[in-house]
Design an enzyme around this catalytic site. Sequence first.
Site, mmCIF file in Angstrom:
data_model
loop_
_atom_site.group_PDB
_atom_site.id
_atom_site.type_symbol
_atom_site.label_atom_id
_atom_site.label_comp_id
_atom_site.label_asym_id
_atom_site.label_seq_id
_atom_site.Cartn_x
_atom_site.Cartn_y
_atom_site.Cartn_z
ATOM 1 N N GLY A 14 -3.854 7.006 7.243
ATOM 2 C CA GLY A 14 -2.894 8.077 7.501
ATOM 3 C C GLY A 14 -2.178 8.552 6.254
ATOM 4 N N SER A 57 11.874 7.033 9.973
ATOM 5 C CA SER A 57 11.522 6.103 8.886
ATOM 6 C C SER A 57 12.165 6.510 7.554
ATOM 7 C CB SER A 57 9.992 6.022 8.732
ATOM 8 O OG SER A 57 9.374 5.712 9.951
ATOM 9 N N ASP A 107 7.249 0.022 11.772
ATOM 10 C CA ASP A 107 6.096 -0.853 11.571
ATOM 11 C C ASP A 107 6.412 -2.317 11.851
ATOM 12 O OD1 ASP A 107 4.366 1.160 10.966
ATOM 13 O OD2 ASP A 107 4.468 0.911 8.791
ATOM 14 N N LYS A 143 0.831 -1.203 0.000
ATOM 15 C CA LYS A 143 0.000 0.000 0.000
ATOM 16 C C LYS A 143 0.863 1.249 0.000
ATOM 17 C CE LYS A 143 -0.884 0.451 5.033
ATOM 18 N NZ LYS A 143 -0.415 1.847 5.218
#
Length: 411
Positions: free
Chosen positions: A70, A172, A289, A21
């Site tokens: 988000g 990240s 994550d 995604k």
Amino acid sequence: MNIKLTAPSRIACEIDLPASKSMSNRVLIIDALCGGRCRLHGLARCDDTAAVQRALASPDARVVDVGAAGTAMRFLTAYLATCEGRDVTIDGSERMRHRPIGVLVDALRQLGASIDYAGQEGCAPLHIEGRKLHGGRVRMAGNVSSQYVTALLLIAPAIGGIELTVEGDIASRPYIDMTLGLMKQFGIASRVEGNVITVPAGSYQPRDYSIEADWSAASYWYGLQAVLPGSRISLKGLEANSCQGDSRIAQLMWDLGVTSNWCGNYLDLGTAAVVPDGPVTVDLADVPDLAQTLAVTLCLLGRPYRLAGLATLRIKETDRLAALQTELGKLGYVVHTEGDEALCWDGSTTLPAALGVPHIATYCDHRMAMAMAIAAVKFPGLVIDDAQVVSKSYPQFWQHLRQAGFKIEQA
């Protein structure tokens, strides 16, 4: 929907993983900025990507509701700000209305955007009047969310280019590298010098593009391989040289005794002849994550740990540090946090918080549901509450667990 899980003693299966995604949502914005002339193949079929597709397919909508997505909220805020003449309000779920977005709004305002808060200051809903933005120099804090940086980078070519200075530590970082890599594949080459990213003015070039499978989704199968040694799990659709930062799961799980062997388009997981033991200390600032998968897996393996670099977990779909502490506590694992930075377990256990079958709360967080499902290996009959939350990124997850031999019943 609550479900009860009973795990098999061994897994032997082939899993066709969902598309990424993260990649899908980026290329959808790129496609929109080049007039929808790209031919995109294998887009993710999940709630987050559907939210972006709905918004882009409704150019006259006065309200855009992204739900709990988000990435959709951040990327669309930047995109809609560039749509001249558009008057729109972007909103989301109740949790989304409490997730900060002020850093991105402030940066867009530096570039000429007209964005007002329609509710709580610093959060959605946002009222946006699309207009022609100007490029130039812009500064942004980098320690909150890489999605803010990505949102600016994606629109940069269309507004005359930018010189973005990211202040402080960059959260990240691989996700920003992914963005720049995808932009390059569509004709926009950027320059990175330390914390300064320069994107030239230009136009994205339409092309055919296929989305690869999701390494974040692969992490749950790595966790199952680790706690069910001797299993043979084959994962389809991943790329060995992926731009996804979460491909680091292969190296992290190697340290837990999981081997990764490529066979054409399949990645075969196995168990090492000698499985390491002892405490684990790892910094996950680049791949937060993966924290939930690792935290659950390490507890099940009896491996004490300190998972650091987790400051962004407080503002995800839920406060993931608090959620992990609570739900692992229900299983008897005494986990503690070090402020907003780390999740730690010294090996301490206690009796489960409640007698009978533990019920795991998911907090409207897809990753809580999937990571905690691994615990069914040690806790037969484990109940996952609101199991449908996996539709955010991996709608087929429970179906794939059945394919792997799990017994799944309504609870």
